[in-house]
Design an enzyme around this catalytic site. Structure first.
Site, PDB file in Angstrom:
ATOM      1  N   LYS A  85       8.620  -0.678   3.361  1.00  0.00           N
ATOM      2  CA  LYS A  85       7.834   0.253   4.181  1.00  0.00           C
ATOM      3  C   LYS A  85       8.547   0.715   5.442  1.00  0.00           C
ATOM      4  O   LYS A  85       8.573   1.912   5.751  1.00  0.00           O
ATOM      5  CB  LYS A  85       6.496  -0.404   4.568  1.00  0.00           C
ATOM      6  CG  LYS A  85       5.693   0.396   5.561  1.00  0.00           C
ATOM      7  CD  LYS A  85       4.273  -0.093   5.675  1.00  0.00           C
ATOM      8  CE  LYS A  85       4.156  -1.334   6.514  1.00  0.00           C
ATOM      9  NZ  LYS A  85       2.730  -1.756   6.643  1.00  0.00           N
TER      10      LYS A  85
ATOM     11  N   ARG B 142      27.286  25.603   2.453  1.00  0.00           N
ATOM     12  CA  ARG B 142      27.304  24.203   2.001  1.00  0.00           C
ATOM     13  C   ARG B 142      28.283  23.378   2.841  1.00  0.00           C
ATOM     14  O   ARG B 142      29.027  23.920   3.653  1.00  0.00           O
ATOM     15  CB  ARG B 142      27.645  24.183   0.515  1.00  0.00           C
ATOM     16  CG  ARG B 142      26.514  24.809  -0.327  1.00  0.00           C
ATOM     17  CD  ARG B 142      26.944  25.055  -1.760  1.00  0.00           C
ATOM     18  NE  ARG B 142      27.561  23.871  -2.308  1.00  0.00           N
ATOM     19  CZ  ARG B 142      28.443  23.881  -3.332  1.00  0.00           C
ATOM     20  NH1 ARG B 142      28.781  25.023  -3.888  1.00  0.00           N
ATOM     21  NH2 ARG B 142      28.964  22.763  -3.775  1.00  0.00           N
TER      22      ARG B 142
ATOM     23  N   ASN C  33      -6.816  -4.495  17.603  1.00  0.00           N
ATOM     24  CA  ASN C  33      -5.516  -5.076  17.886  1.00  0.00           C
ATOM     25  C   ASN C  33      -4.391  -4.112  17.493  1.00  0.00           C
ATOM     26  O   ASN C  33      -4.332  -3.672  16.357  1.00  0.00           O
ATOM     27  CB  ASN C  33      -5.445  -6.374  17.053  1.00  0.00           C
ATOM     28  CG  ASN C  33      -4.107  -7.064  17.149  1.00  0.00           C
ATOM     29  OD1 ASN C  33      -3.365  -6.857  18.108  1.00  0.00           O
ATOM     30  ND2 ASN C  33      -3.813  -7.893  16.158  1.00  0.00           N
TER      31      ASN C  33
ATOM     32  N   ARG D 270       0.807  -1.218   0.000  1.00  0.00           N
ATOM     33  CA  ARG D 270       0.000   0.000   0.000  1.00  0.00           C
ATOM     34  C   ARG D 270       0.840   1.269   0.000  1.00  0.00           C
ATOM     35  O   ARG D 270       0.350   2.348  -0.269  1.00  0.00           O
ATOM     36  CB  ARG D 270      -0.962  -0.026   1.214  1.00  0.00           C
ATOM     37  CG  ARG D 270      -2.033  -1.104   1.086  1.00  0.00           C
ATOM     38  CD  ARG D 270      -2.734  -1.384   2.416  1.00  0.00           C
ATOM     39  NE  ARG D 270      -1.962  -2.289   3.282  1.00  0.00           N
ATOM     40  CZ  ARG D 270      -2.349  -2.708   4.481  1.00  0.00           C
ATOM     41  NH1 ARG D 270      -3.502  -2.294   4.981  1.00  0.00           N
ATOM     42  NH2 ARG D 270      -1.592  -3.522   5.186  1.00  0.00           N
TER      43      ARG D 270
HETATM   44  C1  UD1 Z   1      -2.007  -6.289  11.486  1.00  0.00           C
HETATM   45  C2  UD1 Z   1      -2.894  -7.251  12.285  1.00  0.00           C
HETATM   46  C3  UD1 Z   1      -4.154  -6.499  12.742  1.00  0.00           C
HETATM   47  C4  UD1 Z   1      -3.753  -5.285  13.571  1.00  0.00           C
HETATM   48  C5  UD1 Z   1      -2.778  -4.401  12.797  1.00  0.00           C
HETATM   49  C6  UD1 Z   1      -2.217  -3.315  13.709  1.00  0.00           C
HETATM   50  C7  UD1 Z   1      -2.514  -9.476  11.334  1.00  0.00           C
HETATM   51  C8  UD1 Z   1      -3.045 -10.555  10.470  1.00  0.00           C
HETATM   52  N1  UD1 Z   1      -3.248  -8.386  11.457  1.00  0.00           N
HETATM   53  O1  UD1 Z   1      -2.734  -5.901  10.317  1.00  0.00           O
HETATM   54  O2  UD1 Z   1      -4.951  -7.364  13.543  1.00  0.00           O
HETATM   55  O3  UD1 Z   1      -4.897  -4.544  13.935  1.00  0.00           O
HETATM   56  O4  UD1 Z   1      -1.654  -5.178  12.304  1.00  0.00           O
HETATM   57  O5  UD1 Z   1      -1.408  -2.418  13.013  1.00  0.00           O
HETATM   58  O6  UD1 Z   1      -1.450  -9.666  11.911  1.00  0.00           O
HETATM   59  N2  UD1 Z   1       4.587  -8.824   8.102  1.00  0.00           N
HETATM   60  C9  UD1 Z   1       5.594  -9.756   7.915  1.00  0.00           C
HETATM   61  N3  UD1 Z   1       5.362 -10.830   7.105  1.00  0.00           N
HETATM   62  C10 UD1 Z   1       4.177 -11.024   6.465  1.00  0.00           C
HETATM   63  C11 UD1 Z   1       3.149 -10.057   6.670  1.00  0.00           C
HETATM   64  C12 UD1 Z   1       3.392  -8.991   7.497  1.00  0.00           C
HETATM   65  O7  UD1 Z   1       6.680  -9.627   8.477  1.00  0.00           O
HETATM   66  O8  UD1 Z   1       4.062 -12.023   5.728  1.00  0.00           O
HETATM   67  C13 UD1 Z   1       4.863  -7.661   8.975  1.00  0.00           C
HETATM   68  C14 UD1 Z   1       4.728  -6.335   8.245  1.00  0.00           C
HETATM   69  O9  UD1 Z   1       5.982  -5.893   7.760  1.00  0.00           O
HETATM   70  C15 UD1 Z   1       4.210  -5.398   9.325  1.00  0.00           C
HETATM   71  C16 UD1 Z   1       3.482  -6.307  10.302  1.00  0.00           C
HETATM   72  O10 UD1 Z   1       3.901  -7.632  10.007  1.00  0.00           O
HETATM   73  O11 UD1 Z   1       5.248  -4.713   9.992  1.00  0.00           O
HETATM   74  C17 UD1 Z   1       1.969  -6.182  10.171  1.00  0.00           C
HETATM   75  O12 UD1 Z   1       1.613  -6.496   8.829  1.00  0.00           O
HETATM   76  P1  UD1 Z   1       0.529  -5.639   8.027  1.00  0.00           P
HETATM   77  O13 UD1 Z   1       0.387  -6.237   6.672  1.00  0.00           O
HETATM   78  O14 UD1 Z   1       0.836  -4.206   8.117  1.00  0.00           O
HETATM   79  O15 UD1 Z   1      -0.763  -6.005   8.864  1.00  0.00           O
HETATM   80  P2  UD1 Z   1      -2.082  -5.123   9.067  1.00  0.00           P
HETATM   81  O16 UD1 Z   1      -2.946  -5.300   7.900  1.00  0.00           O
HETATM   82  O17 UD1 Z   1      -1.729  -3.750   9.467  1.00  0.00           O
HETATM   83 CA    CA Z   2       0.072  -2.479   9.533  1.00  0.00          CA
END
Ligand code: UD1
Ligand code: CA
Length: 461
Positions: free
Chosen positions: A22, A334, A170, A15
């Protein structure tokens, strides 16, 4: 209680629509992931980060700043639960608690995490979830409870209309007893809308098996604002700057028009300095007491000592300015500029790798590059150090108490000795010895009645 922390930072960050992962986007001048690491470092010595996208480069970046962190790679992005599995060696033999956090929460504070950990300890939780109530819960996983008992976390995509109405969501921060984490992490399935292994399913699995799963609600929702897109990046940046400015104001710095002032996280400002917005202070800039920074100043990675005045629209980068200097308006300092005490650099003066000793004045329209200028010398308007011959850069050395007349060019390499004078309009190509005058302009010729001879009008005749 023995505690290790695991930061999930392997997500694609789709996104953000960026080549840069990110978690390396900056909030108030610091990568989001580094902000998270700073927040938890006082609570635990061992921190692991799970990286994915651009793994080699990403891990180098982390190691360069935090050499003691453990790094794991999640080879395929199959969800937060799968990410935690990729770091199994980090907690395989560990008998303590694992704090798991997402790497995309730039406003986390040590206090809020520390409070969560203490509450979990007090309640003897086997698994604890930190919830919060944001103004708008859209996009977050909802925490479903039955009275006071936790039942599940449901991602928005998978939530029923009823569940979507729940405001307690969460934060993505959990504490797990390490042995339960490793025993049950493989029970997570991927039967959901995204076919991902959601870490958010693990608390429900543990609760069903009768373990003590607790939900705590954090007080300040700002701490947990997540960054998933650039809109949220800008919001997080503003919130972080707001906190920074608040802290500085309460410590004695005057900031006027604060909404137009950017002061990044690592910038230091001492009391009784005044900053009139709009002003941007970047990186590791440090400003000591009793300075005045006027509107339009942009200062990066520089040191400004006591009692300096930086007049409007001056740009200063990687420079050191000692006590009592005035700079600008519209000066450009500079990298490698050093102004010793009480130097005056005026309007439309550009400096680069320039050491100006105490009391030097360069008040108007100059380029001073690759040069050293001795104490109390005066650089006239329009003076240029011609430092570049088209291939190489050369130095100009100017002694103490020197007077360089206006509109002079000093063609480097060249030197001007102490107490010497250069006549206005000179092009200096040879060294000028001390206590002498160098002048290189053509002698002036006066032709009387010249206009008349040319048949032009002349009032005097
Ligand atoms: C996640 C939570 C959601 C919570 C929110 C809070 C899950 C399924 N959902 O959603 O309940 O409310 O965070 O901000 O966990 N990441 C990995 N590997 C992956 C996927 C993600 O390392 O395969 C890491 C991402 O880099 C990130 C974090 O996990 O830092 C959260 O992932 P993201 O995709 O941002 O989850 P949200 O949709 O925000
Ligand atoms: Ca997130």
């Amino acid at each position: 209680m023995k505690l290790k922390a695991l930061i999930l930072a392997a997500g694609e960050g789709t996104r953000m629509r960026s080549i840069l992962p990110k978690v390396f986007h900056e909030v108030a001048g610091i990568p989001i992931l580094f902000r998270t690491i700073h927040a938890i470092s006082p609570l635990t010595e061992e921190i692991a980060v799970i990286l994915g996208k651009g793994f080699e480069k990403s891990s180098e970046r982390v190691k360069a700043v935090f050499p003691d962190t453990f790094i794991f790679q999640q080879k395929k992005r199959l969800g937060t639960g799968h990410a935690v599995r990729s770091a199994l060696p980090f907690y395989n033999d560990f008998e303590g608690f694992i704090l798991i956090l997402p790497g995309d929460l730039p406003l986390l504070t040590t206090d809020s995490i520390s409070e969560f950990v203490s509450k979990s300890k007090r309640e003897k939780a086997d698994c604890a979830i930190l919830g919060f109530r944001p103004e708008n819960p859209a996009g977050y996983g909802r925490i479903v409870t039955n009275g006071n008992t936790f039942s599940a976390i449901v991602e928005e995509r998978d939530a029923s209309p009823e569940e979507r109405k729940i405001h307690l969501v969460n934060t993505g921060i959990y504490l797990f007893r390490a042995n339960y984490l490793r025993e049950h992490i493989h029970s997570i399935g991927n039967q959901n809308e995204q076919n991902e292994y959601y870490l958010t399913d693990l608390p429900a699995i543990l609760a069903q098996k009768g373990f003590n799963v607790k939900v705590f609600t954090a007080e300040d929702p700002t701490d947990f604002l997540g960054v998933n897109n650039r809109r949220q990046l800008a919001d997080a940046d503003s919130a972080a700057l707001e906190r920074k400015k608040q802290k500085l104001m309460l410590s004695g710095v005057t900031i006027l028009n604060p909404e137009l002032v950017r002061i990044e996280e690592d910038v230091k400002i001492e009391p009784d300095t005044t900053v009139f917005g709009p002003v941007h202070l970047f990186g590791t800039t440090s400003i000591l007491e009793n300075c005045v920074i006027h509107p339009g100043a942009v200062i990066r990675d520089s040191i400004i000592k006591k009692g300096c005045e930086i007049k409007p629209h001056s740009v200063i980068t990687e420079s050191v300015i000692e006590d009592g200097c005035t700079v600008g308006p519209m000066a450009h300092l500079r990298p490698g500029t050093i102004l010793k005490a009480k130097v005056k650099v005026g309007n439309f003066v550009e400096t680069k790798k320039a050491l100006l000793h105490k009391g030097v004045k360069a008040s108007h329209l100059s380029y001073l590059g690759d040069t050293e200028i001795g104490e109390e010398s005066n650089i006239g308007a329009g003076t240029i150090t011609c430092n570049y011959d088209g291939e190489k850069k050369h130095r100009t050395e100017i002694g103490k108490h020197v007077f360089i007349g206006s509109d002079s060019q000093l063609v480097a390499p060249v030197s001007v000795g102490d107490d010497a004078y250069v006549g206005a309009g000179s092009t200096i190509t040879k060294d000028v010895p001390s206590c002498s005058l160098a002048i290189s302009r053509a002698k002036q010729t006066v032709i009387r009645d010249w206009p008349k001879k040319k048949g032009k009008k002349c009032n005097q005749s």
